[in-house]
Write a protein that holds these residues in place. Sequence first.
Motif: not given
Length: 1504
Positions: A1283-1296
């Motif tokens: 599959s394609d790489w998923s979106e970059c995920t972490n906890h919702k609403g955080v960045c980095g």
Amino acid sequence: MTMGHGTSQSGHTHFLSSLLARLIGMLLLLLVSNAQGARYVWKTGLWMGCQHHSCGEGGTQYRTVFCAEAGEYNFNTQDDSKCSSQRKPVDRRECFRVCDMHQNELRWAATMWSDCVLNPEFRVCSIKNGIRYRNVTCVWRQTGKIEDDRVCSEFEPKPDLQEQCDLKCPQDCIVTSFSKWSESNCDTCLIVNKTRTRDLVVPPDPSRAGKPCPPFTEMIPCENCSSTFTYRIGPWEECIVLDGDLRGTGQVHPILGYQKRKIHCINSVGNVVSYLNCVEYFRSTFTEITHTQTCIIPQDCIVSDWSNWSPHNDSCVLPNGTWQQGYMVKTRSVEQVQLGSGKPCPALIHYFTIDPDNEVPCFSMIGSDDGIKPMTHWRMTGWSECRVPDGSYSCTVGLQTRRAICVQEYDAGKERPVPDNHCEERRPLTSQTCRALCDLDCAVSKWSTWSECKVTDCELYMRRKRTNQGTGQRYRTREVLALPHGGGIICPHIDETQTCDPQPCYRWNITTGQCHLLNPTISPTCGLGIAYRTLSCINKKGFTVDNSLCEEISETPDLKQDCTIPCPEDCILSPWSPWSPCRGLCQEGKSTPAVQTRERSILAQSGVGGKGCPTNRELTEVRICPTTIECAIYVWRAEPWGACMLNESRTECGRGVQTREVSCYNLSGQPVTDQRCTFKVRPSLTIDCQVPCPIDCEVTEFSDWSLCSASCWEARQTVPIQTRVRHILQEPRFDGRACPSKLIEVRRCNNYTLCTGFYWHLGNWSACTLPADKIPLCGIGLQARDISCRQHNGSLKALDECIRRLGPLPDVTKTCYKSCDEECSLTQWSEWSLCISGCDGSRFRTREVIVDEMRPTSSVCQDPRFYPVYWLEKCLCETHQPIAIGNWSECILEPEYSRSSSPFQEYNKEESLEALPPTQVSRGYGVASICGQGLSYQVLACQNDKGEVEAANQCSLRPHKEHRCLITCPVDCVMSDWSAWTDCSTSCGTGVQMRYRHVKQNPAEGGRLCPTIDSGGKETQTRICTMECVMFGWRTYRWDLCLPATYGSVCGNGTQSRRVRCEEHSDIGFTGDEPVDEFMCIDQYRPPIRRPCYSPCVGECVVTEWSEWSMCKQPCVDPNQVQHRIRSVLRRPNGNPIYTCPLLREERFCIRGENCLEYSWVMTEWTTCLINNGSDTCGVGHRERYPICEDHNGRVVQNSVCFKALGQWEEQTVMTCEIACDLDCLLTSWSPWNDCSATCDLGEQVRTRDIVEKPRGNGRKCPPELEQHKPCFLRGCYQWFVSDWSECTNHKGVCGYGVQTRNITCMSSSGLQVNDSNCDPDLDVIILSNERRCRIPCPGECVMSDWTEWNACFIHCKDFERPRYTRGVQSRSQAVLAYAQENNPPCPDQLWESRPCEASHCFTFDWQTSEWNAQQTRHVWCERSDGLAVTGGCSEHSLPETRLSCQPACNIPGSYCNDTNTCVCKPRHKPGYNRLHVLVECIRMDNTTIASPVPNSVTLPTLD
């Protein structure tokens, strides 16, 4: 004074008058001169060569200059004075005399080309419309001095001063329309503005003054993101090894460790703020973000050393001339897999190219171990015997078949058979038409006329004459029109000979002189006399030969002949008439011989003392007809040809000679001496022949040994075998070497091994491990286990062995959960149980609550609603169930359910399928099935509950589901039987017979068409018929004695009579003896039986009857042509002057239609072509016609008239003809079904057939289906899906920093995930990682969109022209989604990229408009020719109006406002304009007045 004054005044007046007259004369002269100047002009000739005593300057050129009339083609020289009013051109000039030495001293000097500009001939800027210029002069090489161009032109043509060039037209940036506004940014506030973007379509070209691109992005700030906070997650640090026993939790697996990361709180502009802001902001959203986690100690992938280089394939030249690059290859295997963030596996295979020393053809490469596909081709067997397909319309066209065998070349040109799918070329034709031998009867023409009776050997003639034998021969022949074939009737004899009496080789030519009285003294005027004859011997050609030749044949005639000179009183008789014709040429077998008669009549009665007249009996003579033709007929009969005897006895084959015996026989079949037959028509005794050389049997080499029937051997298994075969390419012929009896060989497999397997050995899961500094020690952790690759005997193997055979490495780690103090602790779930109640049942797994003696267990932990300890699920069946896949195939004719195309059976469409009996296909002739009952197929397969699909044999099924179907058979035209032949069209001689047949059944469904029929719906055949002639006519006999009118007188005027009666006659004359009823001659003119006559008196002159008029020569075109008739004196008058002889010769002009009659042979129409005498409908036959004799009025007369006037006709009366057989479409047999087009999932098998011979004439049409398709299924399709790489995920609403994942699964073609074992192991996929680190942009950072895909290759149609102008441009772009704030890296400047490309088609841009709406406005946009809406592609100068508004308003009756906001007249109205070209009126074409103005409507009128 007065007089003096008066005289002076008169002289002045005279002077003025003279001056005026002179001026008028000069003016007239000038006008005349101008008129002459307009009529006459100076003309010049070409410049002559440069004349000079030396090379170089100073020479002189001359040309002629002359006055001539104006006009391009007027060159008549006039007096020079006529052109004096014009300037005379020079007739000499200085020149440069060019010599050979100047060739290297002079040259053309050209300036640099100017810039490419638009060609003045064009108005539209296009790459093809450019032009550039330069100056070219003739100069001296050393000094650069300019010389006259004519000098350099002597050696070299002047170079072009202009040429076409590629014009760089301005190219503005063209972009798409904006996308919709993004709404999701404001939900998370990681990007604090809404955006919409557009993509680049055509990049700008600044070098061509193109407009730059507009912004790709538009932004609107989010209203809710001004006071937000978020966590900025840092990257995880390196995974650290945990120490031995971790706080009493058990042994830690050595691959597990822990790692840390930094977390900051930032505001909406990216500045770091207090951590408490984020804690408070996310309090209701999720729990605290962890700073540590359990991790996998990084383990790099370890691979083995490279293997040695080995050849993958060699460089070689393919048969089409292209080069195939050769490679060497080396490989390595995986010894340790990657774990955690360790280094992934490098490439496991490496190639490098081979530089060949020489060009080797690819077909010389042996085997396929080196990676080169072996050279294969089709090898054809010999053709079979020609066989006629059953039910074929014609037996003359047959079929031959042969086999096509796919062979592979190896080892010095040897060939071995391989499976057919190894040959990429289309299978060659395996059937062809041939000429079959039908059962055809021999057809011969009618007999020719008998030849002239003659003998070619005069010596033989002399011998036969002396022995009183037949001295000559005559013969007739007929030709073979169609040779017999097969069991047809053989040809009859084609020649016949009869013995006859020919014209002698030599005969006496006798000339008799006048009769002289024997005793003139006694009777000076009449009485007995003697005539002298001269003799000469002549041959057949009339040439005089030696008299001895005639003396051998007959006695020498007397040189003297008695004669009588009648006296005036003697009775005078007419000369004897010719002998009447004989009834037959041969007299054998007749009881009464045929006789001939001749007659004479009394012309004058005797006087007193004269010689009396004979009696009536004496006026007729009778004789028996001579036998000139023997009735016996002799024919040549040829025996069959003998064996072919070789010309050279030492050879076995080659050219030779065949002989046969040819003997003479009578019609009773008894042999006679060969001299009885004419040697001229004897059939040949010898013929050239060819002895075919022996053809030995030819077979292919043995194929490779097949694979063993098992790949390995297990106990109690039958020993595997392998086979190989060879094929017969040529059957032995002409005593050639026989074929070997053994075409298949079988042997046991000697290199098989015991069956062994591989498996993953899985260790136990370790304890759930959490980070060392985790307080409290609970939450999500990791477990690990040991995995090794083992063989079935337990021996340890490298991981690579199992990966290559079994697929991916099983999971080494898995997540686990360790409950906290306030939570319940449970064990891990057990493994799943076996299925209860079989495949359709259920399975379960369990876990237990862990009881801690140090603290009490909460009652909640025992509640299964919150902590279930039993999990039940339905079993997924491994058992396969049958399913049908795909659509039904077309109707396919199989042998047991088909009718062969030979024969076609009459088929009633109303019959049911069950009424159609199965017919076996005729396989011997290569004729394919084309109609009847067949089968339609649908694929059957086996599927389990997991979605895994296998072939039908996995559930004991046939591979297809079947149902009966029907292909309609053609219906042929059916004709009735031929009627009986009609009666002959004539009762005598040659005529025509006819017969008919009609259509009984019309054709349908491509069946055989009906033959050509007439308007009455009938087909007609004609043939010649001959009726034995029984002709009748009036026969006249000699005139009786003339009876004078005066009774008792014996001379003077009187009457005479004759017999006229109706008798039978033939072409040669009257042959009957008895009269017949006069009714048989009633339609013919009856000659008179009486006529007036004159009986000469004694002493009067007596002459013979007039001879027949001589023939007028045809054609009757000569006006001076005459015909004549004569008579001779039988008795001269007695000297009395009153008695004179009448005229002895009469002449008259030949007048067409009166006495000059023209006759011509007219040939009838050809009969229809009859094959096998009408028994067959096609093949080689004959047609006939016959001649008719007609006069110039078209009246039919007897043929004897034309024979007499013209002789034998020259036109052909019999000719060979051929009716092409109505050939049905002939097809090859169906080829074998090819391999399934898909190695997995639903495919199709194809078989083909070819048209051997297209239908001819009325033959059956070819069926349209030359291919048949049948579905097939070998196994389900499974493939690795990454599959394609998923979106970059972490906890919702955080960045980095976060994580991207992808799935690597085995998928079926239907999209279901199945067990990995279904997919073939693929190291390139198996070693892929399914997780990687990524970063989510934080507020204040630059955010870019992804690059678009490269768009379609663009070139404008005005610049597109194959093959030269096809270079276009591709581009891609990215857009800024958020700009960087202070202290952050700025966004990149490059927002688009371009690259050249080759365009296959071109684009244009045009303005598009919507319909006018109620507000009199419309939408206008620019659109590319493929429908893409763009910005910047259309010219602003041609922008359509967006508002419908004419100023001033269109109030003129009959006008309206058009799309360009201009008032114009409606159709059928004539506009009227003022001086400023402003519309002032619209007049109807019928001149009627417009009553009211046109309403102000936005609906545009239709232009008629």
